[in-house]
Design a protein around this motif. Structure first.
Motif, PDB file in Angstrom:
ATOM      1  N   LEU A 253       9.946  16.192   5.786  1.00 59.21           N
ATOM      2  CA  LEU A 253       9.840  14.113   4.674  1.00 59.21           C
ATOM      3  C   LEU A 253      10.421  13.789   5.587  1.00 59.21           C
ATOM      4  N   SER A 254       9.110  12.492   6.043  1.00 61.90           N
ATOM      5  CA  SER A 254       8.951  11.282   6.901  1.00 61.90           C
ATOM      6  C   SER A 254       8.627  10.683   5.738  1.00 61.90           C
ATOM      7  N   LEU A 255       9.783   9.162   6.192  1.00 60.23           N
ATOM      8  CA  LEU A 255      10.070   8.113   5.647  1.00 60.23           C
ATOM      9  C   LEU A 255       8.747   6.962   5.630  1.00 60.23           C
ATOM     10  N   ARG A 256       8.698   7.000   7.193  1.00 57.55           N
ATOM     11  CA  ARG A 256       8.002   5.766   7.754  1.00 57.55           C
ATOM     12  C   ARG A 256       6.931   6.216   9.053  1.00 57.55           C
ATOM     13  N   GLU A 257       6.106   5.693   9.496  1.00 62.05           N
ATOM     14  CA  GLU A 257       5.698   6.385  11.417  1.00 62.05           C
ATOM     15  C   GLU A 257       5.724   4.568  12.129  1.00 62.05           C
ATOM     16  N   GLN A 258       6.002   4.914  12.925  1.00 66.46           N
ATOM     17  CA  GLN A 258       5.536   3.039  13.468  1.00 66.46           C
ATOM     18  C   GLN A 258       5.086   2.153  13.884  1.00 66.46           C
ATOM     19  N   LYS A 259       4.170   2.764  12.745  1.00 65.66           N
ATOM     20  CA  LYS A 259       3.409   1.181  12.163  1.00 65.66           C
ATOM     21  C   LYS A 259       3.485   0.597  10.590  1.00 65.66           C
ATOM     22  N   SER A 260       4.051   2.023   9.935  1.00 68.35           N
ATOM     23  CA  SER A 260       3.702   1.595   8.132  1.00 68.35           C
ATOM     24  C   SER A 260       5.405   2.514   7.650  1.00 68.35           C
ATOM     25  N   PHE A 261       5.311   2.016   6.616  1.00 68.98           N
ATOM     26  CA  PHE A 261       6.689   2.633   6.652  1.00 68.98           C
ATOM     27  C   PHE A 261       5.337   3.568   4.597  1.00 68.98           C
ATOM     28  N   TYR A 262       5.525   5.001   4.778  1.00 67.17           N
ATOM     29  CA  TYR A 262       5.413   5.503   3.440  1.00 67.17           C
ATOM     30  C   TYR A 262       5.455   4.851   2.120  1.00 67.17           C
ATOM     31  N   ASP A 263       5.060   5.532   0.918  1.00 63.63           N
ATOM     32  CA  ASP A 263       5.282   5.399  -0.295  1.00 63.63           C
ATOM     33  C   ASP A 263       6.689   6.053  -0.490  1.00 63.63           C
TER      34      ASP A 263
END
Length: 346
Positions: A253-263
């Motif tokens: 379960l990923s919270l973010r990637e390099q250029k963005s935060f997820y919901d």
């Protein structure tokens, strides 16, 4: 058909960015009854499946069809070797001596990626990354004219091989880090759903996520659940990291990637749901690269994104490794996720 069999069937197809036709055909042949399908301008396969009720706004689930590969540029007049460029993110250290298929029309032309013999390399060359322009595909031809009868500029090439089981419920093989997510998403479509969903099998993720950008714009979802492979460095001999996803410990379960935060609400609620369903999940807070999650998040008016990953050893190499235990857990998790997302959007 079991999940393992679906994965092996899909990984038998070759589908580099912009050349996903064979993969799309195989996915279409495995779709269950009751689904409505269409192919858009770029080649995305959009599948609608009715559930018990309609959500307040559309729910999108996605997996990408393409794998990194090569694209033919020309044939060397002296050696008859086929010069190529990369199509997607590949480490050129791993290319020499690999068996490949070159797609020429409907034919798969066998070849081997050649390199300068090690005994004639300069003293520093073995330690240097070998640029793609110094490599070539050997088609077994001695003359340029013979090679040009087999392949043409623009033809795609990909690693040859198959996915096979090994070890303790492990899978190994080519294209596994893209097609396994497609197989899991097909499993979701076989079930009775609490809400309507649109499943999108996207193109060109490896070269900038053009497929996801256009698919999300068309669907205009209230939320998107993006299935991706997640690199794992869980072997001690490879310098395992504490925060690296591990095989056999569940989906990621990923919270973010390099250029963005997820919901964040989707992230937290999914953690709670997994605990309630007794499905193990791993949390990834580190950021690596960008992919279909960001493309979905920023398309049109913007979309709330939940990313669920499959731990994968040796991603973007000729032989990826994944655990069926993790894949089974992800498939089990997706159905309650449909209900959770639908309830949140209500």
């Amino acid at each position: 058909m079991t999940l393992s069999e679906r994965i092996q069937e899909l990984c038998g197809a070759v589908g580099t960015p912009g050349n996903e036709v064979e993969v799309r055909r195989r996915i279409s042949s495995l779709l269950p009854d009751g689904c409505t399908r269409r192919v858009d301008t770029l080649g995305n396969l959009l599948v609608e499946k009715k559930g018990a009720k309609a959500p307040a706004s559309p729910i999108l689930f996605s997996a990408h069809m393409d794998e990194p590969g090569l694209i033919v540029e020309n044939v060397d007049p002296l050696t008859a070797g086929v010069r190529f460029a990369l199509s997607g993110n590949l480490d050129t250290h791993l290319l020499s001596g690999r068996k490949v298929w070159v797609l020429s029309g409907t034919e798969r032309i066998p070849g081997v990626i050649g390199i300068k013999p090690i005994h004639v390399l300069r003293s520093t060359e073995p330690d240097e990354p070998m640029p793609a322009e110094d490599l070539f595909i050997d088609l077994g031809c001695m003359k340029k004219e013979d090679a040009e009868k087999l392949v043409h500029p623009g033809d795609a090439a990909a690693f040859a091989g198959a996915v096979t089981p090994f070890g303790h419920r492990m899978l190994r093989g080519r294209a596994l880090d893209s097609r396994s997510a497609c197989a899991v998403l097909l499993g979701l479509l076989e079930q009775d759903l609490p809400y309507d969903i649109t499943a999108v099998f996207t193109v060109q993720r490896e070269t900038g996520s053009a497929g996801m950008k256009t698919a999300a714009f068309q669907v205009q979802p209230g939320a998107a659940v993006v299935l991706e492979s997640v690199p794992s460095a869980d072997l001690a001999s490879l310098g395992a990291k504490k925060d690296s996803p591990k095989l056999e410990e569940g989906p990621v379960l990923s919270l973010r990637e390099q250029k963005s935060f997820y919901d964040r609400e989707l992230f937290v609620r999914c953690q709670e749901l997994a605990e309630q369903e007794k499905i193990p999940v791993q949390i990834r807070s580190a950021a690596f690269g960008t992919g279909n999650g960001l493309a979905a998040q920023t398309a049109g008016r913007g979309t709330r994104v939940l990313e669920l990953g499959i731990p994968s050893r040796y991603s973007r190499t000729p032989c990826c490794v994944q655990s069926l235990k993790d894949l089974d857990a992800l498939e089990k998790l997706l159905l309650p996720v449909v209900g959770m997302v639908g309830d949140i959007l209500s």
